[in-house]
Design a protein around this motif. Structure first.
Motif, PDB file in Angstrom:
ATOM      1  N   THR A   1      -4.943  12.683  -1.903  1.00  0.00           N
ATOM      2  CA  THR A   1      -5.573  12.401  -3.592  1.00  0.00           C
ATOM      3  C   THR A   1      -5.543  13.756  -4.154  1.00  0.00           C
ATOM      4  OG1 THR A   1      -7.568  11.610  -4.437  1.00  0.00           O
ATOM      5  CG2 THR A   1      -7.984  13.124  -2.727  1.00  0.00           C
TER       6      THR A   1
ATOM      7  N   TYR B   1      -6.426  10.008   3.450  1.00  0.00           N
ATOM      8  CA  TYR B   1      -6.849   9.880   1.981  1.00  0.00           C
ATOM      9  C   TYR B   1      -6.930  11.154   1.114  1.00  0.00           C
ATOM     10  CZ  TYR B   1      -6.834   4.941   2.531  1.00  0.00           C
ATOM     11  OH  TYR B   1      -6.639   3.465   3.126  1.00  0.00           O
TER      12      TYR B   1
ATOM     13  N   ASP C   1      -6.408   8.033  -4.220  1.00  0.00           N
ATOM     14  CA  ASP C   1      -6.772   8.194  -5.249  1.00  0.00           C
ATOM     15  C   ASP C   1      -7.825   7.013  -5.552  1.00  0.00           C
ATOM     16  OD1 ASP C   1      -5.895  10.609  -5.971  1.00  0.00           O
ATOM     17  OD2 ASP C   1      -4.584   9.839  -7.733  1.00  0.00           O
TER      18      ASP C   1
ATOM     19  N   LYS D   1      -0.364   8.128  -2.689  1.00  0.00           N
ATOM     20  CA  LYS D   1      -1.180   8.991  -3.479  1.00  0.00           C
ATOM     21  C   LYS D   1      -2.096   8.061  -4.190  1.00  0.00           C
ATOM     22  CE  LYS D   1       1.620  13.023  -3.420  1.00  0.00           C
ATOM     23  NZ  LYS D   1       3.230  12.855  -3.094  1.00  0.00           N
TER      24      LYS D   1
END
Length: 157
Positions: free
Chosen positions: A88, A84, A25, A21
């Protein structure tokens, strides 16, 4: 091959879940900062163009280091935009205009969001999951984001 580094596999899996995660980000923030670099307009264009370049270059190094930390722990790092965006907690959208202040405000919010997320996990890595290495790594990453946020915030004073 799984890493045999004195940390329970369940703990490593939990750490990697958080790190994936973090990686997402960082990549989203990198992309948004690169967009600011490419698209900033206004009388301060040149200075902010260079400023955003310094920021995205630092974020590029962070992205690589987080992915390598995941690999160090014996897991594969996500590497697609689809992954992603699913991982995120940031939005990829920049809502402001193409002026430096709009970009700076939005990027600052993202840095501060990442800072909060990192801070929430530091002690858990060390105490609960017995991974002092990742706790130390995240502490260093936190300090880097604090400095980057300060640099952004200084433009708003």
């Amino acid at each position: 091959m799984k890493a045999n580094i004195g940390i329970k596999q369940e703990s490593i899996t939990t750490v990697v879940d958080v790190l994936t995660k973090v990686l997402a980000d960082e990549f989203v923030l990198y992309t948004k900062t690169k967009k600011a670099h490419w698209n900033v307009e206004g009388p301060d264009f040149y200075n902010k163009h260079l400023f955003f370049e310094q920021q995205y270059e630092a974020l590029d190094e962070i992205v690589d280091a987080v992915a390598e930390r995941i690999r160090t722990l014996g897991h594969y790092a996500p590497g697609t935009l689809k992954e992603y965006l699913a991982l995120t907690h940031l939005t990829e959208e920049l809502k402001g205009q193409n002026d430096s202040i709009s970009y700076i405000k939005e990027l600052l919010v993202d840095h501060e969001s990442i800072l909060i997320h990192l801070r929430e996990n530091i002690n858990n890595f060390a105490s609960e999951l017995q991974d002092a290495g990742t706790s130390d790594y995240i502490t260093g990453l936190l300090e880097t984001h604090e400095k980057m946020a300060w640099m952004l915030r200084a433009h708003l004073s």
